[in-house]
Design a protein around this motif. Structure first.
Motif, PDB file in Angstrom:
ATOM      1  N   UNK A  37       0.790  -1.262   0.004  1.00 51.15           N
ATOM      2  CA  UNK A  37      -0.127  -0.040   0.072  1.00 51.15           C
ATOM      3  C   UNK A  37       0.864   1.194  -0.074  1.00 51.15           C
ATOM      4  N   UNK A  38       0.238   2.268   0.214  1.00 43.75           N
ATOM      5  CA  UNK A  38       0.740   3.742   0.178  1.00 43.75           C
ATOM      6  C   UNK A  38       1.429   3.848   1.474  1.00 43.75           C
ATOM      7  N   UNK A  39       2.744   4.059   1.619  1.00 39.53           N
ATOM      8  CA  UNK A  39       3.474   4.283   2.997  1.00 39.53           C
ATOM      9  C   UNK A  39       3.749   5.684   3.317  1.00 39.53           C
ATOM     10  N   UNK A  40       3.254   6.088   4.385  1.00 34.18           N
ATOM     11  CA  UNK A  40       3.579   7.529   5.018  1.00 34.18           C
ATOM     12  C   UNK A  40       4.347   7.221   6.097  1.00 34.18           C
ATOM     13  N   UNK A  41       5.338   8.077   6.626  1.00 34.22           N
ATOM     14  CA  UNK A  41       5.872   7.959   7.829  1.00 34.22           C
ATOM     15  C   UNK A  41       4.981   8.329   8.997  1.00 34.22           C
ATOM     16  N   UNK A  42       5.000   7.392   9.897  1.00 32.63           N
ATOM     17  CA  UNK A  42       3.868   7.465  11.235  1.00 32.63           C
ATOM     18  C   UNK A  42       4.353   8.916  12.089  1.00 32.63           C
ATOM     19  N   UNK A  43       3.064   9.319  12.480  1.00 31.03           N
ATOM     20  CA  UNK A  43       3.267  10.356  13.565  1.00 31.03           C
ATOM     21  C   UNK A  43       3.366   9.451  15.142  1.00 31.03           C
ATOM     22  N   UNK A  44       4.136   9.697  15.825  1.00 30.41           N
ATOM     23  CA  UNK A  44       4.423   9.023  17.198  1.00 30.41           C
ATOM     24  C   UNK A  44       4.458   9.918  18.282  1.00 30.41           C
ATOM     25  N   UNK A 127       1.038   5.454  17.807  1.00 28.97           N
ATOM     26  CA  UNK A 127       1.730   5.367  16.497  1.00 28.97           C
ATOM     27  C   UNK A 127       0.625   5.440  15.408  1.00 28.97           C
ATOM     28  N   UNK A 128       0.493   6.653  14.323  1.00 28.61           N
ATOM     29  CA  UNK A 128      -0.640   6.557  13.666  1.00 28.61           C
ATOM     30  C   UNK A 128      -0.048   7.031  12.163  1.00 28.61           C
ATOM     31  N   UNK A 129      -0.527   6.226  11.194  1.00 27.73           N
ATOM     32  CA  UNK A 129      -0.101   6.530   9.806  1.00 27.73           C
ATOM     33  C   UNK A 129      -1.193   6.976   8.913  1.00 27.73           C
ATOM     34  N   UNK A 130      -1.144   7.991   8.233  1.00 28.02           N
ATOM     35  CA  UNK A 130      -1.888   8.341   7.233  1.00 28.02           C
ATOM     36  C   UNK A 130      -2.134   7.341   6.418  1.00 28.02           C
TER      37      UNK A 130
END
Length: 170
Positions: A37-44, A127-130
């Motif tokens: 899938x589409x990978x975005x760096x996560x907010x942590x 940890x949350x990723x768009x």
């Protein structure tokens, strides 16, 4: 003779400083490499709350440069610590990180630099990723119990997380 005296003095200083090492907690966090899938760096966000659920200290906050509008996606941290003071957020936020291993150290002091009482607290790692997952991991810690080490199982967004407390006198 002088060399012997200097060696003994240096050894005594090293031993005494080790005996009185400041207590510290270390969180070893691994961000999983996600290939589909589409990978975005996560907010942590990594923070500590007291037994009443009040934030004591935000240890780390990783967000995208233009990510302030997305901070609310780090739901628990946002409700507990973030939404009330954007200047605080600006002061602690740093850039998102790619997949990899990270070490976060904490000197067991609150936001004002005051040493914590020996009591129970909870460490949170959110940890949350768009376009991706969300994980909220929590671990209770008891500063009155002395040194400890715990390993938390991997989640979708994280690898195994190690939390260690050292330098605590009983």
């Amino acid at each position: 003779m002088r060399h012997l005296i200097r060696t003994i003095a240096a050894s005594a200083l090293f031993v005494s400083s080790a005996a009185f090492a400041a207590p510290q907690m270390t969180v070893d966090l691994t961000l999983s490499e996600i290939t589909e899938g589409q990978y975005h760096r996560p907010y942590v966000a990594v923070w500590v709350e007291n037994t009443q659920g009040q934030p004591v200290k935000t240890l780390s906050l990783w967000v995208w440069d233009e990510g302030h509008k997305w901070l609310k996606d780090i739901r628990r941290w946002w409700r507990k610590a973030g939404r009330d003071d954007m200047s605080f957020v600006d002061g602690i936020a740093s850039a998102t990180r790619p997949a990899g291993h990270y070490k976060i150290d904490w000197d067991l002091k609150d936001e004002l630099g005051k040493a914590l009482e020996p009591a129970r607290y909870t460490v949170f790692i959110e940890v949350v990723r768009e376009h991706g997952g969300r994980d909220l991991v929590r671990q209770n810690i008891d500063l009155a119990a002395g040194d400890f080490s715990v390993q938390l199982p991997a989640t979708t967004e994280t690898g195994v997380i190690d939390i260690r407390l050292s330098g605590m006198a009983r």
